[in-house]
Design a protein around this motif. Structure first.
Motif, PDB file in Angstrom:
ATOM      1  N   VAL A  71       0.850  -1.187   0.000  1.00  0.00           N
ATOM      2  CA  VAL A  71       0.000   0.000   0.000  1.00  0.00           C
ATOM      3  C   VAL A  71       0.886   1.237   0.000  1.00  0.00           C
ATOM      4  O   VAL A  71       1.850   1.324   0.766  1.00  0.00           O
ATOM      5  CB  VAL A  71      -0.923   0.052   1.247  1.00  0.00           C
ATOM      6  N   LEU A  72       0.546   2.188  -0.876  1.00  0.00           N
ATOM      7  CA  LEU A  72       1.242   3.470  -0.915  1.00  0.00           C
ATOM      8  C   LEU A  72       0.334   4.550  -0.339  1.00  0.00           C
ATOM      9  O   LEU A  72      -0.792   4.738  -0.828  1.00  0.00           O
ATOM     10  CB  LEU A  72       1.624   3.833  -2.350  1.00  0.00           C
ATOM     11  N   TRP A  73       0.810   5.225   0.695  1.00  0.00           N
ATOM     12  CA  TRP A  73       0.083   6.359   1.290  1.00  0.00           C
ATOM     13  C   TRP A  73       0.667   7.640   0.717  1.00  0.00           C
ATOM     14  O   TRP A  73       1.884   7.829   0.738  1.00  0.00           O
ATOM     15  CB  TRP A  73       0.281   6.365   2.805  1.00  0.00           C
ATOM     16  N   VAL A  87       1.948  22.834 -10.664  1.00  0.00           N
ATOM     17  CA  VAL A  87       3.095  21.985 -10.320  1.00  0.00           C
ATOM     18  C   VAL A  87       2.637  20.795  -9.487  1.00  0.00           C
ATOM     19  O   VAL A  87       3.089  19.663  -9.690  1.00  0.00           O
ATOM     20  CB  VAL A  87       4.174  22.794  -9.556  1.00  0.00           C
ATOM     21  N   PHE A  88       1.707  21.038  -8.543  1.00  0.00           N
ATOM     22  CA  PHE A  88       1.201  19.946  -7.708  1.00  0.00           C
ATOM     23  C   PHE A  88       0.517  18.889  -8.564  1.00  0.00           C
ATOM     24  O   PHE A  88       0.717  17.685  -8.364  1.00  0.00           O
ATOM     25  CB  PHE A  88       0.228  20.482  -6.653  1.00  0.00           C
ATOM     26  N   ILE A  89      -0.286  19.318  -9.514  1.00  0.00           N
ATOM     27  CA  ILE A  89      -0.978  18.363 -10.387  1.00  0.00           C
ATOM     28  C   ILE A  89       0.039  17.567 -11.201  1.00  0.00           C
ATOM     29  O   ILE A  89      -0.118  16.348 -11.401  1.00  0.00           O
ATOM     30  CB  ILE A  89      -1.984  19.094 -11.295  1.00  0.00           C
ATOM     31  N   ASP A  90       1.094  18.218 -11.662  1.00  0.00           N
ATOM     32  CA  ASP A  90       2.151  17.492 -12.378  1.00  0.00           C
ATOM     33  C   ASP A  90       2.832  16.467 -11.470  1.00  0.00           C
ATOM     34  O   ASP A  90       3.179  15.369 -11.902  1.00  0.00           O
ATOM     35  CB  ASP A  90       3.186  18.470 -12.931  1.00  0.00           C
ATOM     36  N   LYS A  91       3.029  16.833 -10.198  1.00  0.00           N
ATOM     37  CA  LYS A  91       3.595  15.880  -9.225  1.00  0.00           C
ATOM     38  C   LYS A  91       2.688  14.657  -9.102  1.00  0.00           C
ATOM     39  O   LYS A  91       3.165  13.514  -9.102  1.00  0.00           O
ATOM     40  CB  LYS A  91       3.735  16.530  -7.841  1.00  0.00           C
ATOM     41  N   ILE A  92       1.390  14.901  -8.980  1.00  0.00           N
ATOM     42  CA  ILE A  92       0.434  13.793  -8.826  1.00  0.00           C
ATOM     43  C   ILE A  92       0.460  12.892 -10.063  1.00  0.00           C
ATOM     44  O   ILE A  92       0.439  11.658  -9.954  1.00  0.00           O
ATOM     45  CB  ILE A  92      -0.990  14.335  -8.565  1.00  0.00           C
ATOM     46  N   ARG A  93       0.538  13.498 -11.235  1.00  0.00           N
ATOM     47  CA  ARG A  93       0.623  12.682 -12.463  1.00  0.00           C
ATOM     48  C   ARG A  93       1.884  11.822 -12.447  1.00  0.00           C
ATOM     49  O   ARG A  93       1.865  10.652 -12.842  1.00  0.00           O
ATOM     50  CB  ARG A  93       0.615  13.590 -13.696  1.00  0.00           C
ATOM     51  N   GLY A  94       3.001  12.402 -11.985  1.00  0.00           N
ATOM     52  CA  GLY A  94       4.244  11.640 -11.887  1.00  0.00           C
ATOM     53  C   GLY A  94       4.133  10.489 -10.908  1.00  0.00           C
ATOM     54  O   GLY A  94       4.627   9.382 -11.164  1.00  0.00           O
ATOM     55  N   ILE A  95       3.465  10.735  -9.774  1.00  0.00           N
ATOM     56  CA  ILE A  95       3.269   9.678  -8.770  1.00  0.00           C
ATOM     57  C   ILE A  95       2.394   8.564  -9.340  1.00  0.00           C
ATOM     58  O   ILE A  95       2.694   7.372  -9.165  1.00  0.00           O
ATOM     59  CB  ILE A  95       2.648  10.277  -7.491  1.00  0.00           C
ATOM     60  N   ILE A  96       1.328   8.935 -10.017  1.00  0.00           N
ATOM     61  CA  ILE A  96       0.440   7.924 -10.614  1.00  0.00           C
ATOM     62  C   ILE A  96       1.189   7.099 -11.652  1.00  0.00           C
ATOM     63  O   ILE A  96       1.043   5.863 -11.717  1.00  0.00           O
ATOM     64  CB  ILE A  96      -0.805   8.599 -11.223  1.00  0.00           C
ATOM     65  N   ASN A  97       2.016   7.738 -12.459  1.00  0.00           N
ATOM     66  CA  ASN A  97       2.815   6.999 -13.434  1.00  0.00           C
ATOM     67  C   ASN A  97       3.750   6.009 -12.747  1.00  0.00           C
ATOM     68  O   ASN A  97       3.927   4.877 -13.212  1.00  0.00           O
ATOM     69  CB  ASN A  97       3.621   7.965 -14.311  1.00  0.00           C
ATOM     70  N   ILE A  99       3.263   4.640  -9.771  1.00  0.00           N
ATOM     71  CA  ILE A  99       2.411   3.572  -9.228  1.00  0.00           C
ATOM     72  C   ILE A  99       2.148   2.518 -10.293  1.00  0.00           C
ATOM     73  O   ILE A  99       2.267   1.305 -10.047  1.00  0.00           O
ATOM     74  CB  ILE A  99       1.076   4.169  -8.720  1.00  0.00           C
ATOM     75  N   LYS A 100       1.805   2.965 -11.496  1.00  0.00           N
ATOM     76  CA  LYS A 100       1.515   2.018 -12.584  1.00  0.00           C
ATOM     77  C   LYS A 100       2.776   1.305 -13.053  1.00  0.00           C
ATOM     78  O   LYS A 100       2.764   0.096 -13.313  1.00  0.00           O
ATOM     79  CB  LYS A 100       0.850   2.765 -13.746  1.00  0.00           C
ATOM     80  N   ARG A 101       3.874   2.059 -13.119  1.00  0.00           N
ATOM     81  CA  ARG A 101       5.143   1.480 -13.582  1.00  0.00           C
ATOM     82  C   ARG A 101       5.613   0.358 -12.662  1.00  0.00           C
ATOM     83  O   ARG A 101       6.162  -0.649 -13.110  1.00  0.00           O
ATOM     84  CB  ARG A 101       6.201   2.590 -13.664  1.00  0.00           C
ATOM     85  N   HIS A 102       5.373   0.531 -11.359  1.00  0.00           N
ATOM     86  CA  HIS A 102       5.870  -0.440 -10.384  1.00  0.00           C
ATOM     87  C   HIS A 102       4.768  -1.323  -9.816  1.00  0.00           C
ATOM     88  O   HIS A 102       4.982  -2.030  -8.838  1.00  0.00           O
ATOM     89  CB  HIS A 102       6.616   0.294  -9.272  1.00  0.00           C
ATOM     90  N   ALA A 103       3.619  -1.298 -10.463  1.00  0.00           N
ATOM     91  CA  ALA A 103       2.516  -2.222 -10.184  1.00  0.00           C
ATOM     92  C   ALA A 103       2.056  -2.206  -8.728  1.00  0.00           C
ATOM     93  O   ALA A 103       1.737  -3.239  -8.141  1.00  0.00           O
ATOM     94  CB  ALA A 103       2.893  -3.644 -10.605  1.00  0.00           C
ATOM     95  N   ALA A 150      -8.028   2.790 -13.314  1.00  0.00           N
ATOM     96  CA  ALA A 150      -8.678   1.502 -13.043  1.00  0.00           C
ATOM     97  C   ALA A 150      -7.670   0.405 -12.713  1.00  0.00           C
ATOM     98  O   ALA A 150      -8.051  -0.679 -12.259  1.00  0.00           O
ATOM     99  CB  ALA A 150      -9.518   1.083 -14.252  1.00  0.00           C
ATOM    100  N   GLY A 151      -6.377   0.682 -12.916  1.00  0.00           N
ATOM    101  CA  GLY A 151      -5.359  -0.358 -12.734  1.00  0.00           C
ATOM    102  C   GLY A 151      -4.954  -0.585 -11.288  1.00  0.00           C
ATOM    103  O   GLY A 151      -4.284  -1.569 -10.969  1.00  0.00           O
ATOM    104  N   PHE A 152      -5.344   0.314 -10.385  1.00  0.00           N
ATOM    105  CA  PHE A 152      -5.085   0.137  -8.954  1.00  0.00           C
ATOM    106  C   PHE A 152      -6.219   0.806  -8.185  1.00  0.00           C
ATOM    107  O   PHE A 152      -6.924   1.656  -8.721  1.00  0.00           O
ATOM    108  CB  PHE A 152      -3.724   0.720  -8.555  1.00  0.00           C
ATOM    109  N   LYS A 153      -6.393   0.399  -6.929  1.00  0.00           N
ATOM    110  CA  LYS A 153      -7.479   0.929  -6.106  1.00  0.00           C
ATOM    111  C   LYS A 153      -6.968   2.051  -5.210  1.00  0.00           C
ATOM    112  O   LYS A 153      -5.991   1.872  -4.499  1.00  0.00           O
ATOM    113  CB  LYS A 153      -8.085  -0.175  -5.237  1.00  0.00           C
ATOM    114  N   THR A 154      -7.648   3.174  -5.244  1.00  0.00           N
ATOM    115  CA  THR A 154      -7.278   4.302  -4.381  1.00  0.00           C
ATOM    116  C   THR A 154      -8.416   4.633  -3.441  1.00  0.00           C
ATOM    117  O   THR A 154      -9.563   4.784  -3.875  1.00  0.00           O
ATOM    118  CB  THR A 154      -6.964   5.558  -5.217  1.00  0.00           C
ATOM    119  N   THR A 155      -8.087   4.735  -2.169  1.00  0.00           N
ATOM    120  CA  THR A 155      -9.007   5.321  -1.198  1.00  0.00           C
ATOM    121  C   THR A 155      -8.588   6.760  -0.974  1.00  0.00           C
ATOM    122  O   THR A 155      -7.398   7.052  -0.829  1.00  0.00           O
ATOM    123  CB  THR A 155      -8.997   4.525   0.123  1.00  0.00           C
TER     124      THR A 155
END
Length: 266
Positions: A71-73, A87-97, A99-103, A150-155
């Motif tokens: 789990v990633l918090w 910039v914050f939104i770009d950070k979030i996009r980078g984090i999501i990428n 997450i997907k890259r490392h499954a 859809a590739g991972f579950k986020t709360t």
């Protein structure tokens, strides 16, 4: 969740560090991130496996091992006063990428009840937030980026105003005069309940949900902050007893999904 669950906490600030300590006390392995090399030893001293992680556009750097977790918090609030929005939104996009890259399969994103406008009504997880502040709009956009995946579950946890150690509410308005909107209700949550809700989500494997984290009692600003100032021996604030814009933040999911009862009343 089994005791061997590996947690990575992106952002070990006031809440993230406290959450890490709680998970470590429960026997979990916790990795934690900071953007400051000076803080690495501080994280290690409380049992966190520390990593230097930066998702600033153009300066992205992280150890892939940080994303080897169950789990990633994600607990990195936008610096809205510094105009960090895009910039914050770009950070979030980078984090999501990443997450997907490392499954990574499960994530928790810390948001804020600031996404709800002060629309003079009770709000809960089913309410359309209609944010009307920069920070609220930024966080709601970030939430939607996670919801689209859809590739991972986020709360998503929307925390109300944070109080607790080093955030004494008695200090917030101490000695101030003519403070407006004194009869507006407060929406707050103590650190103990931030941690309690977070642990309940992990224990219940409650991923893919939205939770409002807010104490169920809502005294007026004048009553709450005056009492808090007196309790902490600060000069009493003076509020204008008027009701302008307000909201009361409630939750349907905390009770129904988590069966969580708040520990700290206001």
């Amino acid at each position: 969740m089994p005791n061997k669950t590996n947690i990575s906490i992106l952002g070990c600030g006031w809440y993230g560090s406290a959450l890490a300590k709680a998970f470590i006390a429960d026997g979990l392995q916790v990795k934690g991130s900071t953007t400051s090399s000076a803080k690495l030893d501080e994280l290690a001293a409380i049992g966190i496996k520390p990593y230097l992680v930066n998702f600033l556009p153009g300066e992205e750097t992280y150890d892939t091992d940080f994303f080897d977790c169950d789990v990633l918090w994600i607990a990195i609030p936008p610096k809205s006063r510094g105009g960090e929005g895009a910039v914050f939104i770009d950070k979030i996009r980078g984090i999501i990428n990443a997450i997907k890259r490392h499954a990574v399969q499960k994530a928790v994103f810390i948001s804020s009840t600031g996404v709800y406008a002060d629309s003079n009504q009770h709000v809960n997880e089913t309410t359309d937030p209609q944010p009307n502040t920069e920070a609220g709009r930024i966080l709601f956009e970030a939430e939607n980026l996670f919801r689209e995946e859809a590739g991972f579950k986020t709360t998503i946890i929307r925390f109300a105003g944070l109080i607790g150690p080093a955030r004494d509410p008695g200090r917030f308005f101490a000695g101030k005069k003519d403070i407006p909107n004194g009869d507006a209700p407060v929406n707050l949550i103590h650190l103990d309940d931030c941690i309690g809700l977070s642990k309940a989500i992990l224990a219940g494997d409650a991923f893919g949900y939205l939770f409002n984290g807010c104490a169920p009692d809502h005294p007026t600003r004048a009553d709450f902050y005056t009492k808090a100032a007196i309790q902490s021996s600060f000069e009493k604030p003076e509020f204008i007893r008027e009701l302008k814009e307000w909201k009361i933040v409630e939750s349907v999911n905390v009770g129904q999904v988590l069966d969580y009862e708040y520990k700290v009343s206001l």
